[in-house]
Design an enzyme around this catalytic site. Structure first.
Site, PDB file in Angstrom:
ATOM      1  N   LYS A   1       0.861  -1.192   0.000  1.00  0.00           N
ATOM      2  CA  LYS A   1       0.000   0.000   0.000  1.00  0.00           C
ATOM      3  C   LYS A   1       0.891   1.234   0.000  1.00  0.00           C
ATOM      4  O   LYS A   1       1.670   1.454   0.937  1.00  0.00           O
ATOM      5  CB  LYS A   1      -0.890  -0.013   1.248  1.00  0.00           C
TER       6      LYS A   1
ATOM      7  N   LYS B   1      -2.307  -1.475  -3.641  1.00  0.00           N
ATOM      8  CA  LYS B   1      -3.117  -0.274  -3.849  1.00  0.00           C
ATOM      9  C   LYS B   1      -2.263   0.963  -3.812  1.00  0.00           C
ATOM     10  O   LYS B   1      -1.267   0.960  -3.090  1.00  0.00           O
ATOM     11  CB  LYS B   1      -4.261  -0.197  -2.848  1.00  0.00           C
TER      12      LYS B   1
HETATM   13  C1  PBG Z   1      -7.248   3.484   5.767  1.00  0.00           C
HETATM   14  C2  PBG Z   1      -7.503   3.279   4.312  1.00  0.00           C
HETATM   15  C3  PBG Z   1      -7.336   4.185   3.261  1.00  0.00           C
HETATM   16  C4  PBG Z   1      -7.848   3.557   2.135  1.00  0.00           C
HETATM   17  C5  PBG Z   1      -8.259   2.284   2.520  1.00  0.00           C
HETATM   18  N1  PBG Z   1      -8.019   2.127   3.875  1.00  0.00           N
HETATM   19  C6  PBG Z   1      -6.883   5.589   3.234  1.00  0.00           C
HETATM   20  C7  PBG Z   1      -5.511   5.944   3.604  1.00  0.00           C
HETATM   21  O1  PBG Z   1      -4.666   5.084   3.828  1.00  0.00           O
HETATM   22  O2  PBG Z   1      -5.288   7.137   3.702  1.00  0.00           O
HETATM   23  C8  PBG Z   1      -7.965   4.185   0.786  1.00  0.00           C
HETATM   24  C9  PBG Z   1      -9.057   3.666  -0.074  1.00  0.00           C
HETATM   25  C10 PBG Z   1      -9.465   4.574  -1.178  1.00  0.00           C
HETATM   26  O3  PBG Z   1      -8.899   5.671  -1.387  1.00  0.00           O
HETATM   27  O4  PBG Z   1     -10.390   4.179  -1.889  1.00  0.00           O
HETATM   28  N2  PBG Z   1      -5.955   3.462   6.174  1.00  0.00           N
END
Ligand code: PBG
Length: 340
Positions: free
Chosen positions: A206, A263
């Site tokens: 991520k 992601k």
């Molecule tokens: C929480 C989380 C995030 C997303 C999924 N879980 C945001 C972040 O890390 O700031 C992003 C999902 C999206 O943008 O669709 N940590």
């Protein structure tokens, strides 16, 4: 007219004549390396404790923040549309500075309500993170001097949260916080109780990304500007660090993750392609909020065709090697794929 001899030379130079394979839908289907299948999709769901009625997100058309009541009706419609897998984001009304005091009651009540109503007809993964629980919007517990996130305290709290979600009936725990060792901690607590059957889908690769904006509005989890942590870049992956992305995924798998996630999607398809060759695990790709919204905004302006654009993106995820697609338009997948 070209003389037959020069035509022959051309064919020798370019022996493969591919346009025959593109000539009609029959031969294109035969030549396809894979097909899209709506059963590979996961639909994210937002449920916000502060709302008295469901509210459409401003940047993400068709994406709603639901109430505890409206989410059940929404899932019912989704099931009719062929969606059975969900990723839940509970948004609690209370935020605290020290989320180890948090009770996670709201998240538990949503999971319980969904599973009581739909049972095994749905597969419910629950996002596991503290960013919707903390006043500062970061994904973990902040050190007293506000300069870093406390890894081990965060992991301990997350493992407790995971156990509550498992008790409530979640089918899968999906940690998105990026603390070190959380998959091991979650797996250990689930295995030590009677929840060894609950899967872990780790947001392993991520990246610190500009594409999470619309999500953070919906989840009220934008990191506070007054905390000097450079956004989330002290815990999410650097887009420049390829080996970290691969190693984090391998580590999470070794710690017991069942599904590995990459992601955002489009900027990191190279990571998807590499991981799909390296890992013996289902690989999920998350087409995140900002990526989704960019398609929606272009479509709203009449510049692209919404449905064709999403289908093309999903195709790229599959081609790169993802087996699971997390998309805000998952509920459209069956209709769009059948109609394509
Ligand atoms: C929480 C989380 C995030 C997303 C999924 N879980 C945001 C972040 O890390 O700031 C992003 C999902 C999206 O943008 O669709 N940590």
């Amino acid at each position: 007219m070209a003389n037959p001899a020069s035509q022959h030379t051309l064919n020798k130079r370019y022996p493969a004549t591919h346009r025959r394979l593109r000539a009609n839908s029959h031969i294109r289907e035969l030549a396809a390396a894979f097909t899209l299948d709506h059963r590979d999709f996961i639909q994210p769901l937002f449920v916000d404790e502060t709302l008295s009625e469901r509210k459409e997100s401003s940047g993400m058309s068709g994406v709603f923040s639901e109430t505890l009541g409206s989410v059940l009706a929404s899932i019912e419609r989704d099931i009719v549309a062929g969606v059975t897998k969900f990723l839940l984001f509970p948004v609690p009304s209370e935020k605290s500075h020290h989320p180890h005091d948090t009770d996670f009651d709201f998240a538990v009540s949503v999971v319980r309500a969904v599973k009581q109503r739909f049972g095994a007809d749905v597969w419910l993964a629950c996002d596991l993170c503290l960013c919707s629980y903390t006043e500062h919007g970061h994904c973990g517990i902040l050190s007293p001097d506000g300069t870093r996130l406390l890894n081990n305290e965060t992991v301990t709290t997350l493992a407790e949260y995971a156990l509550h979600l498992a008790e409530a009936g979640a089918d899968c725990i999906a940690p998105s916080d990026m603390s070190d060792g959380r998959v091991h901690a979650i797996r250990s607590v689930l295995d030590a109780t009677r929840y060894d059957h609950i899967a872990v889908m780790s947001y392993a690769s991520k990246f610190a990304s500009a594409f999470y904006g619309p999500f953070r509005d919906v989840c009220k989890s934008t990191p506070s500007a007054s905390i000097q942590l450079q956004g989330r870049s002290t815990y999410q992956l650097s887009p420049y660090n390829l080996s970290d992305a691969l190693a984090s995924a391998e580590r999470d798998l070794a710690e017991g993750a069942d599904i590995i996630m990459v992601k955002p999607a489009v900027p990191y398809l190279d990571i998807v392609a590499r991981l799909s060759e390296r890992l013996l695990a289902p690989l999920a790709v998350y087409h995140v909020s900002g990526e989704y919204a960019s398609v929606e905004l272009l479509a709203r302006e009449g510049l692209i065709d919404r449905h064709a654009a999403h289908l093309e993106l999903w195709t790229s995820f599959k081609r790169a090697g993802a087996s699971i697609v997390i998309s805000y338009a998952a509920r459209e997948a069956r209709g769009w794929i059948q109609g394509s």
